[in-house]
Design a protein around this motif. Sequence first.
Motif, short mmCIF file in Angstrom:
data_model
loop_
_atom_site.label_atom_id
_atom_site.label_comp_id
_atom_site.label_asym_id
_atom_site.label_seq_id
_atom_site.Cartn_x
_atom_site.Cartn_y
_atom_site.Cartn_z
N GLN A 99 0.83 -1.19 0.00
CA GLN A 99 0.00 0.00 0.00
C GLN A 99 0.87 1.25 0.00
N PRO A 100 0.34 2.35 -0.57
CA PRO A 100 1.10 3.60 -0.54
C PRO A 100 1.33 4.06 0.90
N LEU A 101 2.53 4.48 1.18
CA LEU A 101 2.84 5.02 2.50
C LEU A 101 2.06 6.30 2.74
N PHE A 102 1.95 7.13 1.71
CA PHE A 102 1.20 8.38 1.79
C PHE A 102 0.00 8.27 0.86
N ALA A 103 -1.14 7.90 1.41
CA ALA A 103 -2.33 7.71 0.60
C ALA A 103 -2.67 8.98 -0.18
N SER A 104 -2.95 8.81 -1.46
CA SER A 104 -3.36 9.87 -2.38
C SER A 104 -2.23 10.79 -2.83
N TYR A 105 -0.97 10.41 -2.61
CA TYR A 105 0.14 11.27 -3.02
C TYR A 105 1.16 10.50 -3.85
N VAL A 106 1.59 11.14 -4.94
CA VAL A 106 2.69 10.65 -5.76
C VAL A 106 3.60 11.84 -6.03
N PHE A 107 4.90 11.66 -5.89
CA PHE A 107 5.87 12.73 -6.11
C PHE A 107 6.44 12.59 -7.51
N VAL A 108 6.34 13.64 -8.31
CA VAL A 108 6.80 13.61 -9.69
C VAL A 108 7.99 14.54 -9.84
N CYS A 109 9.02 14.04 -10.52
CA CYS A 109 10.23 14.81 -10.75
C CYS A 109 10.25 15.28 -12.20
N GLY A 110 10.39 16.57 -12.42
CA GLY A 110 10.47 17.07 -13.79
C GLY A 110 9.97 18.50 -13.90
N ASP A 111 9.86 18.93 -15.13
CA ASP A 111 9.45 20.30 -15.42
C ASP A 111 7.93 20.38 -15.62
N ASP A 112 7.48 21.47 -16.22
CA ASP A 112 6.04 21.65 -16.47
C ASP A 112 5.47 20.57 -17.37
N GLU A 113 6.29 20.04 -18.27
CA GLU A 113 5.83 18.97 -19.15
C GLU A 113 5.51 17.70 -18.34
N ALA A 114 6.33 17.39 -17.34
CA ALA A 114 6.07 16.23 -16.47
C ALA A 114 4.78 16.46 -15.68
N ARG A 115 4.59 17.69 -15.20
CA ARG A 115 3.35 18.02 -14.49
C ARG A 115 2.16 17.85 -15.41
N TYR A 116 2.28 18.35 -16.64
CA TYR A 116 1.20 18.27 -17.62
C TYR A 116 0.85 16.80 -17.93
N GLN A 117 1.87 15.98 -18.16
CA GLN A 117 1.62 14.57 -18.45
C GLN A 117 0.95 13.87 -17.26
N SER A 118 1.32 14.25 -16.06
CA SER A 118 0.71 13.66 -14.86
C SER A 118 -0.76 14.02 -14.76
N VAL A 119 -1.07 15.29 -14.95
CA VAL A 119 -2.45 15.75 -14.85
C VAL A 119 -3.31 15.14 -15.95
N CYS A 120 -2.74 14.91 -17.12
CA CYS A 120 -3.48 14.35 -18.25
C CYS A 120 -3.84 12.87 -18.06
N THR A 121 -3.34 12.22 -17.02
CA THR A 121 -3.66 10.81 -16.79
C THR A 121 -5.08 10.64 -16.25
N ASP A 122 -5.71 11.71 -15.83
CA ASP A 122 -7.05 11.68 -15.23
C ASP A 122 -7.05 10.97 -13.87
N CYS A 123 -5.88 10.91 -13.23
CA CYS A 123 -5.78 10.32 -11.89
C CYS A 123 -5.50 11.40 -10.84
N VAL A 124 -5.23 12.63 -11.27
CA VAL A 124 -4.75 13.68 -10.38
C VAL A 124 -5.84 14.70 -10.11
N ARG A 125 -5.99 15.05 -8.84
CA ARG A 125 -6.92 16.12 -8.45
C ARG A 125 -6.23 17.48 -8.42
N GLN A 126 -4.97 17.48 -7.93
CA GLN A 126 -4.26 18.74 -7.77
C GLN A 126 -2.76 18.51 -7.87
N ALA A 127 -2.06 19.45 -8.50
CA ALA A 127 -0.60 19.40 -8.60
C ALA A 127 -0.02 20.64 -7.94
N SER A 128 0.94 20.44 -7.04
CA SER A 128 1.56 21.57 -6.34
C SER A 128 3.08 21.45 -6.46
#
Length: 195
Positions: free
Chosen positions: A71-100
């Motif tokens: 199980q995830p140690l931090f429920a509902s959180y995934v840490f992404v490394c990268g630039d705005d393109e990595a953020r964009y690809q993450s949000v486009c998965t339809d699994c993300v509610r918010q990116a900070s």
Amino acid sequence: MPILPPEPDCHPADLLTGDDILERGWWLMYTKSRQEKQLMRRLRQADVPHYAPQIASRRRSPAGRIRVTYQPLFASYVFVCGDDEARYQSVCTDCVRQASPIEDVEQFVTDLRQIQSLINMDVPLTIEARIEPGEMVRVKSGVFAGYEGVVLKRTQETRLLVCVRFMEQGVSVKLDDCQLLPLGKVDSRPIDGRD
């Protein structure tokens, strides 16, 4: 129903050991409920570097067998490394509610390395919340930003109590610890100063 083997929680596997890791941007992805592993699968397919520590959870089945799930140690959180393109690809998965964005990358990476080291030691870990019940807080992000109240704890959720003090009544709203800024413990004396 068979128990699945653990999935990789870090992509690439040596993500946290690289020397250039401190120069790269990091994002905190707040996922939809129970979508952490789905997000990680999609990020691996897109070759987006990420980390979401997982721990073994051992439970006894009704038949008496020990079952191990991851199980995830931090429920509902995934840490992404990268630039705005990595953020964009993450949000486009339809699994993300918010990116900070993560501001203090050096401290953040140090913390992740320590967590990964503890997980690799295979010692039992328990998540500890930094904010305690009864603590006065201010909401620092989201639609409730700026609101102040008292933290209530209930099973697997943090609730912020916003009350009308002289009536000793109020309402509560479910929030995540990361949205709250601790202000200190609440004085237990009545508001009018009488004991």
